[in-house]
Design a protein around this motif. Structure first.
Motif, short mmCIF file in Angstrom:
data_model
loop_
_atom_site.label_atom_id
_atom_site.label_comp_id
_atom_site.label_asym_id
_atom_site.label_seq_id
_atom_site.Cartn_x
_atom_site.Cartn_y
_atom_site.Cartn_z
N PHE A 200 0.81 7.64 -9.58
CA PHE A 200 -0.59 7.46 -9.20
C PHE A 200 -1.15 8.80 -8.73
O PHE A 200 -0.42 9.64 -8.19
CB PHE A 200 -0.73 6.42 -8.08
CG PHE A 200 -0.13 5.08 -8.43
CD1 PHE A 200 -0.92 4.09 -8.99
CD2 PHE A 200 1.21 4.80 -8.20
CE1 PHE A 200 -0.38 2.84 -9.31
CE2 PHE A 200 1.75 3.57 -8.52
CZ PHE A 200 0.96 2.57 -9.08
N ASP A 201 -2.45 8.96 -8.94
CA ASP A 201 -3.12 10.15 -8.42
C ASP A 201 -4.45 9.74 -7.80
O ASP A 201 -4.71 8.53 -7.60
CB ASP A 201 -3.31 11.20 -9.52
CG ASP A 201 -4.12 10.68 -10.71
OD1 ASP A 201 -4.93 9.74 -10.52
OD2 ASP A 201 -3.96 11.22 -11.83
N CYS A 202 -5.30 10.74 -7.52
CA CYS A 202 -6.54 10.46 -6.80
C CYS A 202 -7.45 9.51 -7.56
O CYS A 202 -8.25 8.79 -6.95
CB CYS A 202 -7.28 11.78 -6.53
SG CYS A 202 -6.39 12.88 -5.39
N SER A 203 -7.32 9.47 -8.89
CA SER A 203 -8.16 8.57 -9.67
C SER A 203 -7.77 7.12 -9.49
O SER A 203 -8.50 6.21 -9.91
CB SER A 203 -8.10 8.95 -11.15
OG SER A 203 -6.78 8.76 -11.66
N VAL B 111 -13.50 12.93 -0.69
CA VAL B 111 -14.08 11.92 -1.58
C VAL B 111 -13.65 10.51 -1.19
O VAL B 111 -14.25 9.54 -1.66
CB VAL B 111 -13.70 12.22 -3.04
CG1 VAL B 111 -14.36 13.50 -3.52
CG2 VAL B 111 -12.18 12.29 -3.21
N ASN B 112 -12.63 10.40 -0.36
CA ASN B 112 -12.17 9.08 0.06
C ASN B 112 -12.55 8.75 1.50
O ASN B 112 -12.01 7.81 2.09
CB ASN B 112 -10.66 8.97 -0.15
CG ASN B 112 -10.28 9.05 -1.61
OD1 ASN B 112 -10.83 8.32 -2.44
ND2 ASN B 112 -9.37 9.96 -1.96
N GLY B 113 -13.46 9.55 2.07
CA GLY B 113 -13.98 9.23 3.39
C GLY B 113 -13.21 9.76 4.56
O GLY B 113 -13.59 9.52 5.72
N VAL C 284 -3.55 2.06 -3.56
CA VAL C 284 -3.32 3.49 -3.33
C VAL C 284 -4.34 3.98 -2.32
O VAL C 284 -5.56 3.76 -2.48
CB VAL C 284 -3.45 4.29 -4.64
CG1 VAL C 284 -3.30 5.79 -4.37
CG2 VAL C 284 -2.42 3.81 -5.65
N GLU C 285 -3.87 4.61 -1.27
CA GLU C 285 -4.74 5.13 -0.23
C GLU C 285 -4.56 6.64 -0.10
O GLU C 285 -3.45 7.16 -0.26
CB GLU C 285 -4.44 4.48 1.13
CG GLU C 285 -4.84 3.03 1.22
CD GLU C 285 -4.60 2.47 2.62
OE1 GLU C 285 -3.91 3.15 3.43
OE2 GLU C 285 -5.07 1.34 2.91
N ASP C 286 -5.68 7.29 0.21
CA ASP C 286 -5.66 8.72 0.56
C ASP C 286 -6.05 8.81 2.03
O ASP C 286 -7.22 8.68 2.38
CB ASP C 286 -6.65 9.51 -0.30
CG ASP C 286 -6.83 10.94 0.20
OD1 ASP C 286 -5.91 11.46 0.84
OD2 ASP C 286 -7.91 11.52 -0.06
N THR D 165 0.85 -1.20 0.00
CA THR D 165 0.00 0.00 0.00
C THR D 165 0.88 1.24 0.00
O THR D 165 1.90 1.30 0.70
CB THR D 165 -0.91 0.03 1.23
OG1 THR D 165 -1.76 -1.12 1.21
CG2 THR D 165 -1.78 1.28 1.25
N ILE D 166 0.48 2.24 -0.78
CA ILE D 166 1.17 3.52 -0.79
C ILE D 166 0.16 4.62 -0.49
O ILE D 166 -1.05 4.44 -0.70
CB ILE D 166 1.87 3.80 -2.14
CG1 ILE D 166 0.85 3.82 -3.28
CG2 ILE D 166 2.98 2.79 -2.38
CD1 ILE D 166 1.46 4.23 -4.62
N GLN D 167 0.65 5.74 0.01
CA GLN D 167 -0.20 6.87 0.39
C GLN D 167 0.00 8.03 -0.57
O GLN D 167 1.13 8.36 -0.94
CB GLN D 167 0.13 7.33 1.82
CG GLN D 167 0.02 6.26 2.89
CD GLN D 167 -1.41 5.83 3.12
OE1 GLN D 167 -2.34 6.63 2.95
NE2 GLN D 167 -1.60 4.57 3.50
N LEU D 168 -1.12 8.64 -0.93
CA LEU D 168 -1.03 9.87 -1.71
C LEU D 168 -0.50 10.99 -0.82
O LEU D 168 -0.78 11.03 0.38
CB LEU D 168 -2.41 10.26 -2.25
CG LEU D 168 -3.04 9.30 -3.28
CD1 LEU D 168 -4.43 9.81 -3.65
CD2 LEU D 168 -2.18 9.20 -4.53
N ASP D 169 0.28 11.91 -1.43
CA ASP D 169 0.79 13.02 -0.66
C ASP D 169 -0.21 14.17 -0.65
O ASP D 169 -1.35 14.04 -1.13
CB ASP D 169 2.15 13.47 -1.20
CG ASP D 169 2.07 13.98 -2.65
OD1 ASP D 169 0.96 14.30 -3.13
OD2 ASP D 169 3.14 14.06 -3.30
N ALA D 170 0.22 15.30 -0.09
CA ALA D 170 -0.69 16.44 0.06
C ALA D 170 -1.16 17.00 -1.27
O ALA D 170 -2.17 17.71 -1.33
CB ALA D 170 0.01 17.54 0.88
#
Length: 401
Positions: free
Chosen positions: A115-118, A214-216, A145-147, A79-84
């Motif tokens: 990767f991005d929010c999509s 949008v991701n809760g 991908v997690e936000d 799992t990877i995390q999106l940045d700011a």
């Protein structure tokens, strides 16, 4: 080449029907083993020796091929995390997990690096491994991908207002909070307190907003609306008249002079500066009524308390005996001569008699009325017996004859 990058041949693979009239004693080749270094055409020499020692040679081309693809090994799902900024990236090293090839790996690539929010959620990433001889092998792993960055939310500053005139509250309007998020804000909802434009009570009310992206992911902010009651109560006084008791005292309470004082938030207490009266207060007295509301605001008004003394004196008479004057044949008495200790709480102003002078015609018992008047004009009477005596002997005048 085999899986170990090795290959070998024998004389039989090269010898293709060599002959000799007297017979062939042996055949041999100069190369029997091949490795990855030999990929491509290789000249192999066959040497044929007959039974009499004569030799002859020929050559052929042995082409060595590497047709075994590399072993592509992918990392376990991760799992990877999106940045700011709503972005994330990986490298080949994140996916490649020890891929091998007997002859060596020329290159490793992945089909997705950014990767991005999509892309929030599971993504299949393919690792392509190419060996030095162009053989290709692939494997895949799941990159989730997690936000997990909550939205940013900024509430309005704290608000302080005074109560609306005549109300124990105030209408307060406030703006929505300012929000932002790396992937976008889905909703902004007020989760505590009354909505903008409501009537807010005196005191502090906490307003809270919750932003959900949008991701809760959620985040909250809050601010305080403080409504201050600075409006003084309406103090209403009424004039009253009171009477002193038989001891010359009187008392009142604040409610006696309150004429209906009000406050929009409620009256906490009422008090007066003077609540006891005595004879020295007979007449009009200014009394200040202080009205305090539940929020500490104070207002005053003045009432006139008229103190009356309506209690008559307590009179006491005593009987006395008087003698006529031997010269004038009269006698005069005072009210105090008859008084036998009359009292009044506020004091006696005068003693008066209906008869104060007596002569020879009053010899004997005479009923006298004593009127006692106090300092405030109240009066009471009692009667006494005044016994008039003539104890003077006549003056005798004799003459000779």
């Amino acid at each position: 080449l085999d899986a170990n990058g090795m290959a070998s041949i024998t004389v039989a693979d090269i010898e293709n029907g060599s002959t000799d009239a007297c017979g062939i004693a042996n055949t041999s080749i100069d190369i029997t083993d091949f490795t990855c270094a030999d990929v491509g055409p290789n000249t192999v020499t066959l040497t044929v020796t007959d039974v009499n020692g004569n030799t002859s040679t020929c050559t052929t081309i042995v082409t060595v091929e590497d047709n075994i693809p590399p072993v592509a090994n992918c990392a376990a799902p991760f799992t990877i995390q999106l940045d700011a900024n709503g972005m994330a990236s990986i490298t080949v090293a994140d996916i490649e997990s020890g891929s091998t090839d007997a002859c060596g790996i020329a290159s490793t690539t992945i089909d997705i690096t950014d990767f991005d929010c999509s892309d929030v959620g599971p993504n299949t990433v393919t690792l392509t491994v190419t060996d030095v001889n162009g053989n290709v092998s692939t494997c895949t792993t799941i990159v989730t991908v997690e936000d997990s960055i909550p939205p940013a939310i900024a509430c309005p500053a704290n608000i302080t207002v005074n109560t609306d005139a005549g109300f124990c509250s105030a209408i307060v309007n406030f703006p929505m909070p300012i929000t932002s998020d790396n992937c976008g804000v889905a909703t902004v909802a007020q989760t505590m307190g009354d909505p903008s434009g409501s009537m807010f009570p005196v005191g502090a009310t906490t307003i809270e907003f919750t932003a959900t992206d949008v991701n809760g992911n959620t985040n909250t902010c809050s601010f305080i609306i403080t409504v201050v009651d600075n409006e003084a109560p309406v103090a209403v006084c009424q004039n009253i008249t009171i009477q002193l008791d038989e001891f010359g005292n009187a008392s009142i309470v604040a409610s006696d002079v309150d004429g209906g004082s009000t406050d929009q938030c409620g009256v906490a207490s009422i008090s007066i500066d003077i609540d006891t009266f005595d004879c020295s207060n007979v007449g009009d007295n200014n009394v200040i009524l202080t009205v305090t509301d539940i929020n500490g605001n104070v207002s005053t008004c003045t009432a006139i308390v008229t103190v009356e003394d309506v209690t008559a004196p307590v009179v006491a008479c005593q009987n006395i005996t008087v003698e006529l004057d031997p010269v004038t044949g009269t006698v005069t008495i005072l009210g105090t001569d008859i008084d036998n200790g009359s009292t009044d709480a506020c004091g006696i102003a005068s003693y008066s008699l209906d008869i104060d002078t007596f002569d020879c015609s009053n010899i004997g018992d005479n009923t006298v009325v004593l009127t006692v008047t106090d300092v405030n004009g109240n009066s009471e009477t009692c009667t006494a017996i005044v016994t008039v005596e003539d104890n003077t002997s006549p003056v005798l005048v004799c003459q000779d004859f």
